[in-house]
Design an enzyme around this catalytic site. Structure first.
Site, mmCIF file in Angstrom:
data_model
loop_
_atom_site.group_PDB
_atom_site.id
_atom_site.type_symbol
_atom_site.label_atom_id
_atom_site.label_comp_id
_atom_site.label_asym_id
_atom_site.label_seq_id
_atom_site.Cartn_x
_atom_site.Cartn_y
_atom_site.Cartn_z
ATOM 1 N N HIS A 87 8.175 -27.249 4.198
ATOM 2 C CA HIS A 87 7.517 -28.467 3.723
ATOM 3 C C HIS A 87 6.962 -28.308 2.304
ATOM 4 O O HIS A 87 6.271 -29.211 1.825
ATOM 5 C CB HIS A 87 6.405 -28.859 4.699
ATOM 6 C CG HIS A 87 6.931 -29.215 6.059
ATOM 7 N ND1 HIS A 87 7.245 -30.508 6.416
ATOM 8 C CD2 HIS A 87 7.234 -28.439 7.127
ATOM 9 C CE1 HIS A 87 7.700 -30.511 7.665
ATOM 10 N NE2 HIS A 87 7.701 -29.272 8.116
ATOM 11 N N GLU A 120 0.806 -1.225 0.000
ATOM 12 C CA GLU A 120 0.000 0.000 0.000
ATOM 13 C C GLU A 120 0.838 1.272 0.000
ATOM 14 O O GLU A 120 0.511 2.233 -0.701
ATOM 15 C CB GLU A 120 -0.952 0.005 1.197
ATOM 16 C CG GLU A 120 -2.054 -1.022 1.088
ATOM 17 C CD GLU A 120 -3.182 -0.762 2.082
ATOM 18 O OE1 GLU A 120 -3.937 0.208 1.899
ATOM 19 O OE2 GLU A 120 -3.293 -1.536 3.056
ATOM 20 N N LYS A 137 -13.273 -0.348 -5.599
ATOM 21 C CA LYS A 137 -14.482 -0.029 -4.837
ATOM 22 C C LYS A 137 -15.528 0.658 -5.722
ATOM 23 O O LYS A 137 -16.723 0.399 -5.591
ATOM 24 C CB LYS A 137 -14.133 0.870 -3.648
ATOM 25 C CG LYS A 137 -13.422 0.156 -2.513
ATOM 26 C CD LYS A 137 -13.139 1.108 -1.367
ATOM 27 C CE LYS A 137 -12.492 0.390 -0.186
ATOM 28 N NZ LYS A 137 -12.202 1.330 0.927
#
Length: 348
Positions: A247, A231, A341
């Site tokens: 792993h 950001e 948005k």
């Protein structure tokens, strides 16, 4: 390069610098919390939030992990876990009060019969909760949500204390943590090679950082670093955690070496890391070797876990800021979030 004051007209510098001041102000808010309702027989806690509000829940969860005696999770979604019921405390945390996922989670919490409290500056969330005579902790507005971390997590911690879920142990360390960060912020705020946050930013800003921390420990700080680099600096960054990455992800450090060499690795270490995790980190660092552009190890000294974790978060906030400045990028606007948005608002 232009001065950082020119690049940063909205003063993200000030917001980061004032983090310990925000903590002090938030402590006062927390100490003033007076609940009118009872929240009986709570068996688990869910924080519903996104972005900066969600990371506030993560920070609380990790700071109180040795004090809280019931499960606490952070939900970043429109819906809550199926097991949420009338024995669940759901904390709806939205800085703006208008976060659509949190509003949906609030309705889901109601449908599941959960006990609900809110933390917000206002917005739709506060209006709905007041209409239903539910309690909301009011916090001050005027900051970017990611810069309001202290304003979000400190009252949440005091809220847990007021309900009786935690005691004084962790909250009593917050003021010392704020004081420690104040002692270091002047150095971190200098645009100079003597500032370790600026020096680190110089080494990584032309790379894609991969940040590794320990599960249920510095991995939460790694999440914050990733978000701030994205950001503030407008840089892609990624994180994973030990021991899990040993792993699977470790094997990925092999092919596409011309691309891998554009990555930098940042290891976040703490003195309380599990001894086996320390061995894994040191060994993995050697295995990766010079495949990445370079590797960095960040360790924060201090006696108290709360102080070290919050200090490391503040350190990372400055690294993200200086990366933005080195890119000559205004750290405040989040244009792609705003664009998203706007599009979503037309599709509701």
């Amino acid at each position: 390069m232009a001065s950082f004051q020119t690049i940063d007209p909205d003063k993200m510098y000030k917001s980061i610098y004032e983090f310990p001041d925000h903590m002090t102000a938030a402590i006062k808010i927390g100490e003033s919390i007076s609940l009118n309702k009872q929240y009986p027989d709570i068996k688990n806690v869910v924080v519903a939030g996104m972005g900066g509000s969600a990371i506030g829940g993560d920070v609380v969860r990790i700071l109180v992990k040795n004090e809280i005696e019931i499960p606490m999770v952070v939900s970043r979604n429109y819906t809550l876990p199926h097991w949420v019921n009338n024995h669940t405390l759901v904390i709806c945390s939205s800085y703006s009060g208008n976060t659509e996922e949190t509003l949906a989670a609030f309705e889901d919490a109601r449908n599941k019969g959960a006990q609900i409290v809110g933390i917000s500056t206002g917005g739709i969330l506060t209006e709905r909760m007041h209409d239903l005579e539910l309690e909301v902790v009011a916090i001050p507005s005027g900051l970017q949500p990611r810069a309001a971390l202290a304003i979000s997590f400190v009252p949440m911690m005091y809220l847990l204390k007021a309900i009786g879920i935690i005691g004084d142990k962790t909250v009593n360390q917050l003021m010392n943590a704020a004081a420690l960060i104040k002692e270091n912020r002047n150095q971190y705020s200098e645009e100079s090679n003597g500032n370790p946050t600026y020096a680190l930013a110089q080494r990584i800003y032309k790379t894609i950082p991969v940040i590794y921390g320990e599960t249920e420990s510095t991995a939460i700080v790694a999440v914050r670093w990733k978000g701030q680099l994205s950001e503030n600096a407008k840089m892609l960054a990624y994180y994973n955690e030990l021991p899990e990455m040993n792993h699977n992800e470790i094997v990925g450090w092999e092919n596409n070496q011309e691309l891998i060499h554009q990555l930098s690795v940042i290891w976040l270490k703490d003195q309380n890391d599990h001894p086996r995790t320390n061995i894994r980190q040191e060994t993995t660092q050697k295995i990766i070797g010079d495949l990445s552009e370079h590797q960095e190890v960040v360790v924060i000294e201090g006696n108290a876990t709360v102080e070290r974790y919050l200090h490391m978060i503040h350190f990372g906030d400055w690294v993200s800021y200086w990366c933005a400045i080195l890119h000559e990028t205004d750290p405040t606007p989040v244009k792609k979030i705003d664009q998203l948005k706007k599009i979503l608002s037309k599709k509701s």
